[in-house]
Write a protein that holds these residues in place. Structure first.
Motif, PDB file in Angstrom:
ATOM      1  N   SER A   1     -23.985 -70.478 -68.492  1.00 17.29           N
ATOM      2  CA  SER A   1     -22.738 -70.128 -67.813  1.00 17.29           C
ATOM      3  C   SER A   1     -21.795 -71.330 -67.840  1.00 17.29           C
ATOM      4  O   SER A   1     -22.223 -72.486 -67.861  1.00 17.29           O
ATOM      5  CB  SER A   1     -23.007 -69.698 -66.381  1.00 17.29           C
ATOM      6  N   LEU A   2     -20.506 -71.030 -67.827  1.00 13.51           N
ATOM      7  CA  LEU A   2     -19.483 -72.060 -67.940  1.00 13.51           C
ATOM      8  C   LEU A   2     -18.573 -72.024 -66.725  1.00 13.51           C
ATOM      9  O   LEU A   2     -18.167 -70.950 -66.276  1.00 13.51           O
ATOM     10  CB  LEU A   2     -18.638 -71.824 -69.199  1.00 13.51           C
ATOM     11  N   GLU A   3     -18.264 -73.201 -66.205  1.00 13.08           N
ATOM     12  CA  GLU A   3     -17.177 -73.315 -65.250  1.00 13.08           C
ATOM     13  C   GLU A   3     -16.443 -74.614 -65.515  1.00 13.08           C
ATOM     14  O   GLU A   3     -17.038 -75.688 -65.490  1.00 13.08           O
ATOM     15  CB  GLU A   3     -17.653 -73.275 -63.789  1.00 13.08           C
ATOM     16  N   LEU A   4     -15.155 -74.513 -65.797  1.00 14.43           N
ATOM     17  CA  LEU A   4     -14.302 -75.678 -66.034  1.00 14.43           C
ATOM     18  C   LEU A   4     -13.310 -75.791 -64.884  1.00 14.43           C
ATOM     19  O   LEU A   4     -12.627 -74.825 -64.547  1.00 14.43           O
ATOM     20  CB  LEU A   4     -13.548 -75.550 -67.357  1.00 14.43           C
ATOM     21  N   GLY A   5     -13.229 -76.990 -64.328  1.00 16.80           N
ATOM     22  CA  GLY A   5     -12.373 -77.184 -63.168  1.00 16.80           C
ATOM     23  C   GLY A   5     -10.942 -77.522 -63.535  1.00 16.80           C
ATOM     24  O   GLY A   5     -10.672 -78.173 -64.548  1.00 16.80           O
TER      25      GLY A   5
END
Lengths: 115, 112
Positions: free
Chosen positions: B18-22
């Motif tokens: 899973s990816l999360e970019l801030g």
């Protein structure tokens, strides 16, 4: 539609030389923009135009000039190239710039090296 | 100074992770928020945008982003990344004008 096109794709300049980066859009957009992209720095706005005959400075305009004689074309001129202008240059256009349905469309970029 | 911050400069993930970019911005008031993607050798393309309404925005290729006004954030997410998601991702803001402010970008590499 070709969208936003830029020429040349690559160019190497010597210090002090001049050149013009070409940008053309065929979407009848009013707004056009020039950005430079430096590694780790994101995109910085150089100049923008809200219509033919109207241009204004962005964040980093020094060393550049622009003109907008037609809706389609927005050339960027470097008069005295300096190593600090080594970068990738992107042209973009949008219909209005402020509408919620508006989107910026980008060209493929010009990679410029000044030695 | 007004700015857009992307805290992750480089991210490496395996496929299916899973990816999360801030993305955080420092403007008060009404803002319009964007995520752009630049695949290797290609120009920037719009992934998604937020102007108003539902703070959870869905974009192309399975990406989504959530606008959280209280934390001035607009984080990009994807439940399961693919090798083809390898690219540089840029967050951008405008305040209802034609001046866009871009973040510094996040380079994502997805390992097959």
């Amino acid at each position: 539609n070709a969208g936003v096109t830029q020429t040349p794709k690559f160019r190497i300049l010597k210090i002090g030389q001049s050149m013009t980066l070409q940008c053309t859009q065929d979407m009848n957009h009013n707004y056009m923009y020039w950005y430079r992209q430096d590694p780790g720095m994101g995109l910085k706005l150089i100049y923008y135009s809200v219509g033919a005959g109207i241009t204004d400075k962005g964040e980093v305009p020094n060393g550049y000039n622009v003109s907008r004689s037609t809706t389609e074309d927005f050339p960027l001129r470097l008069e005295l190239a300096a190593p600090s202008q080594t970068s990738v240059y992107f042209c973009a256009s949008s219909y209005s710039g402020v509408s919620s349905t508006d989107t910026q469309y980008f060209g493929p970029g010009t990679r410029l090296t000044v030695l | 100074a007004q700015s857009v911050s992307q805290h992750n400069h480089h991210v490496i993930l395996s496929e299916a992770a899973s990816l999360e970019l801030g993305c955080n911005y420092s403007y008060g008031g009404t803002v319009n928020l964007f995520w752009y993607v630049q695949y290797p050798g290609q120009h920037l393309q719009l992934l998604l945008k937020y102007f108003s309404g539902d703070p959870l925005v869905k974009g192309i290729k399975g990406f989504e982003a959530e606008f959280i006004k209280s934390t001035f954030s607009f984080n990009l997410r994807k439940p399961s990344v693919q090798w083809s998601d390898t690219a540089e991702y840029f967050c951008a803001v405008n305040r209802g004008t034609y001046k866009y402010i871009f973040g510094t970008g996040t380079r994502l590499k997805v390992l097959a």
